[in-house]
Structure formats: C-alpha cells, structure tokens
Design a protein around this motif. Structure first.
Motif, short mmCIF file in Angstrom:
data_model
loop_
_atom_site.label_atom_id
_atom_site.label_comp_id
_atom_site.label_asym_id
_atom_site.label_seq_id
_atom_site.Cartn_x
_atom_site.Cartn_y
_atom_site.Cartn_z
N GLY A 1 0.78 -1.22 0.00
CA GLY A 1 0.00 0.00 0.00
C GLY A 1 0.82 1.27 0.00
O GLY A 1 0.28 2.35 -0.25
N ASP A 2 2.11 1.15 0.27
CA ASP A 2 2.98 2.33 0.28
C ASP A 2 3.47 2.70 -1.12
O ASP A 2 4.14 3.72 -1.27
N TYR A 3 3.16 1.89 -2.11
CA TYR A 3 3.64 2.13 -3.46
C TYR A 3 2.49 2.62 -4.34
O TYR A 3 1.43 2.01 -4.39
N GLU A 4 2.73 3.70 -5.00
CA GLU A 4 1.66 4.39 -5.72
C GLU A 4 1.61 4.03 -7.21
O GLU A 4 0.55 4.01 -7.81
N TYR A 5 2.76 3.78 -7.79
CA TYR A 5 2.83 3.52 -9.23
C TYR A 5 3.36 2.11 -9.46
O TYR A 5 4.36 1.71 -8.87
N TRP A 6 2.67 1.41 -10.36
CA TRP A 6 3.01 0.02 -10.64
C TRP A 6 3.21 -0.18 -12.13
O TRP A 6 2.48 0.38 -12.94
N GLY A 7 4.18 -1.01 -12.47
CA GLY A 7 4.37 -1.39 -13.85
C GLY A 7 3.74 -2.74 -14.13
O GLY A 7 3.30 -3.45 -13.22
N GLN A 8 3.69 -3.10 -15.40
CA GLN A 8 3.27 -4.44 -15.77
C GLN A 8 4.38 -5.41 -15.39
O GLN A 8 5.55 -5.06 -15.40
N GLY A 9 4.01 -6.60 -15.03
CA GLY A 9 4.98 -7.55 -14.52
C GLY A 9 5.69 -8.36 -15.59
O GLY A 9 5.37 -8.28 -16.78
N THR A 10 6.64 -9.13 -15.14
CA THR A 10 7.37 -10.05 -16.00
C THR A 10 7.36 -11.43 -15.34
O THR A 10 7.58 -11.55 -14.14
N GLN A 11 7.10 -12.46 -16.13
CA GLN A 11 6.94 -13.81 -15.60
C GLN A 11 8.29 -14.48 -15.39
O GLN A 11 9.12 -14.51 -16.31
N VAL A 12 8.47 -15.03 -14.21
CA VAL A 12 9.63 -15.86 -13.91
C VAL A 12 9.12 -17.25 -13.57
O VAL A 12 8.28 -17.41 -12.68
N THR A 13 9.61 -18.24 -14.29
CA THR A 13 9.21 -19.62 -14.05
C THR A 13 10.47 -20.44 -13.77
O THR A 13 11.39 -20.45 -14.58
N VAL A 14 10.48 -21.11 -12.63
CA VAL A 14 11.63 -21.91 -12.23
C VAL A 14 11.21 -23.38 -12.23
O VAL A 14 10.31 -23.77 -11.49
N SER A 15 11.86 -24.17 -13.05
CA SER A 15 11.54 -25.59 -13.13
C SER A 15 12.44 -26.39 -12.20
O SER A 15 13.60 -26.04 -11.99
N SER A 16 11.89 -27.47 -11.69
CA SER A 16 12.65 -28.30 -10.75
C SER A 16 13.45 -29.36 -11.47
O SER A 16 13.31 -29.59 -12.66
#
Length: 125
Positions: A110-125
């Motif tokens: 809640g302390d952050y006012e501006y947000w960007g679009q995200g980037t997907q990180v996928t880690v395979s086992s």
C-alpha cells in the motif's frame, strides 16, 4: 512515472536471472523503487526495495542472500538479480514506485503508488 519490468523467463532451479525495471520521467532518482511478486494462487508479496540513491536496500527473508537489488539513476533503471532460484520463486514480478514525499524503502504494498506491468519468472525443478 511509468514503469515497465522485463527480463523474466524460464530457468532451471539453481539458475539465475536479472530483471530490469525501466522508468520514465525526470523524477526517477527521487523515488524509492520496490519489487513484488505474485505466485500462482497467491497474494502479491514484497521481494526487495531500494532507496533513492541505492545506498539503502531491504529484502524479504525468503530472498535474502539470493536476490540483489540495484539501480542506475543515470539510466532510469532498477535491477533485480535473482540467484539460486527455487521453484517457489515462480511468479509474476512487478516493480513499483513510492511517491516523491516518501523516501524510505518499505515492504508494504500500500505504500507504493505507481506500478508497472509484470514479468513472468518460471523456475523448473
């Protein structure tokens, strides 16, 4: 300010990635930047934050010692280096900015006012 995260991808457990957050605007160097992530079926959670000059950083316990946040104010960029990745690190990663009146890194969404679009990180086992 507009933010855009990039650099995500598919990586094996134990691998590394570097995420980038590009920001627009002349006030970037005056803004605290945070990284958050949201895994499948989970709430968005704090990952790391960095102060305006880069001298102050804050990490979630789950990533401490594995992730490193840094910034280059001359390039309007913030980076998140992800090392020793685990399957539980799989998530969409977002960067966000506090407003100009607040200069402390914070773990609170809640302390952050501006947000960007995200980037997907996928880690395979």
């Amino acid at each position: 300010v507009q933010l855009q995260a990039s650099g995500g991808g598919l990586v094996q457990a134990g691998g590394s990635l570097r995420l980038s957050c590009a920001a627009s605007g002349r006030t970037f160097s005056s803004r605290v930047i945070g990284w958050f992530r949201q895994g499948p079926g989970k709430e968005r959670e704090f990952v790391a934050a960095i102060g305006r000059s880069g001298g102050t950083t804050h990490y979630a316990d789950s990533v401490k010692g594995r992730f490193t946040v840094s910034r280059d104010n001359a390039k309007n960029m913030v980076y998140l280096r992800l090392n020793s990745l685990k399957p539980e690190d799989t998530a969409v990663y977002y960067c966000a900015s506090r407003n100009l009146r607040n200069f402390q890194p914070s773990p609170n969404l809640g302390d952050y006012e501006y947000w960007g679009q995200g980037t997907q990180v996928t880690v395979s086992s």
